[in-house]
Design a protein around this motif. Structure first.
Motif: not given
Length: 462
Positions: A62-78
């Motif tokens: 869901s859009p909410d789960s994507v937002d939550a993962a973006i907030t928690a994401y810690a890797a400096p590069a992807m």
């Protein structure tokens, strides 16, 4: 089975280094699944946030789960950013999607894939409403940008000028659906993508003309909506061209210049053939034709005129939507014009409504015996034939028989069935009756993978 825990009570996996744990979670190819490992122990709580792939392609995302993962994401590069949502009950706003793109751009991913819920027929906007505008970020280090946006978004592409960024390393640009300015699109492709190899524009509603000039472009696929728009393509390295015009190809408005006379692949899809484009090239290693013959008295005559000259090819793919005329004579016509092919693929297009033909009444040439002759079809180099979307109907079986009448010494024939269809023993025996022992006869699986030939799965070819 030996216990996974050590004598001290710790499990062996949790005892691995964080780099190894990140590698293990990356193998899941799903950020949502990786995030669920955080419940295992405090050791796992933040490991998933450092996985270099950000992937939400789960059916329940869901859009909410994507937002939550973006907030928690810690890797400096992807390495890869991929979000694919298909729940129409949870639409994504343009501002939300733009925020996701800004987040991805800040991590410099090598690949970006975004697929948002698509409104097939969006409602008209109220007079006082403002069209949603999606701001597309600059991805300086991205090699592949692939976006399928909702149809009622207007795309605001990155500006040019002093200090403006460029897609410096972009090799593949694919945009499906949405509205965009032809001038902005032309500027980005021509001036801000200096290394582009592949350009795919599908079902874009374009305001204004498109002018593409690229010294690096090798592959171009276009299905552009916009009646009256001009198209000007200058691509000296072009070797792969796939085109589909909803409003008809017009050489006075649609120009593809400074290319060679030979292509590796030429794919044409349209409701009427495009002789000026077909005559533009002398040869194509692979030629793909998906054409419609309308149910009008003069339609078959026009079909004959428009296919009077086809590029020489080694491999031919044919998809004919014949609404009233003879499919046999139509196919034979193309085979006479492509007598140098070594491989033939036939995509069977089945109609829901019964085909009502008045050809005999009007004396149409499609039913004349001369057009149905097979002894004047010279396929000396043909070795392999492959059918797709085969249903086992009498018409399908007759086409198989027709091919063997044209070429008895085939090395191989492959019959791929339509979805949810299994060939009966009776149909298979019929095919074997006119298949010589020297031909290897194979039956393949469903032909669903061929639906992308028209670039849009909602297109009504199939």
């Amino acid at each position: 089975m030996e216990s996974s825990r050590t004598a001290s009570g710790l499990d062996r996996i949790s005892g691995l280094s964080e780099d190894l744990l990140v590698t293990i979670l990356a193998g899941l190819h799903s950020t949502a699944t990786a995030a669920r490992t955080s419940v295992l122990s405090s050791r796992w709580r933040r490991v998933w946030t450092k996985v270099p792939d950000f992937i939400f392609l789960d059916d329940d995302s869901s859009p909410d789960s994507v937002d939550a993962a973006i907030t928690a994401y810690a890797a400096p590069a992807m390495e890869r950013f991929a979000v694919g949502l298909d729940d129409m009950s949870r639409p994504v706003t343009a501002s939300r999607a733009a925020a996701w793109l800004r987040f991805a751009a800040s991590r410099a991913p090598r690949e970006v894939h975004v697929c948002l819920p698509c409104n097939k027929e969006p409602p008209p906007l109220p007079e006082d409403d403002v069209e949603e505008e999606l701001e597309v970020s600059i991805f300086e280090s991205t090699l592949w940008f692939n976006a399928n946006f909702v149809y009622d978004f207007r795309l605001r592409l990155p500006p040019a000028g002093a200090g403006a960024g460029v897609f410096a390393e972009l090799r593949i640009l694919s945009i499906k659906q949405g509205r965009v300015s032809g001038g902005d699109l032309s500027r980005v492709v021509s001036l801000q993508c200096p290394c582009l190899w592949v350009l795919e524009l599908t079902m874009l509603d374009v305001d204004g003309d498109i002018s593409v000039r690229s010294d690096t472009l090798e592959r171009l696929a276009l299905r552009v909506v916009g009646v009256g728009n001009r198209l000007d393509v200058v691509a000296p390295r072009l070797e792969w061209l796939q085109v589909e015009w909803d409003d008809g190809y017009d050489p006075a408005r649609h120009r593809i210049t400074q290319t060679g006379r030979r292509l590796r692949r030429l794919a044409v899809t349209q409701s009427t053939p495009m002789p000026p484009l077909l005559e533009r090239f002398d040869a194509a290693d692979e030629l793909s034709l998906h054409l419609v013959i309308p149910p009008f008295p003069d339609a078959y005559r026009i079909f004959l005129e428009n296919t009077s000259k086809l590029p020489k090819s080694k491999a031919l793919t044919v998809g004919l939507k014949v609404l009233a005329h003879s499919i046999e004579s139509s196919l034979l016509r193309l085979l006479r014009k492509c007598d140098g092919i070594t491989k033939l693929e036939i995509e069977l297009i089945h109609q829901d409504a019964p085909k009502v033909s008045l050809c005999k009444l009007f004396g149409c040439s499609c039913v004349q015996q001369e057009m149905l002759r097979t002894d004047n079809v010279a396929l000396d180099f043909l070795e392999e034939v492959e059918f797709h979307f085969f249903t086992g109907s009498d018409e399908d079986v007759d086409l198989v028989k027709l091919i063997f009448m044209c070429k008895e010494t085939l090395k191989k024939m492959v019959i791929n069935v339509a979805d949810d269809v299994s060939l009966s023993e009776e149909v298979y025996k019929k095919i074997q009756m006119f298949s010589p022992p020297s031909t290897t006869l194979e039956t393949g699986g469903p032909s669903s993978h061929k639906r992308d030939v028209c670039q849009c799965k909602d297109h009504d070819w199939y």
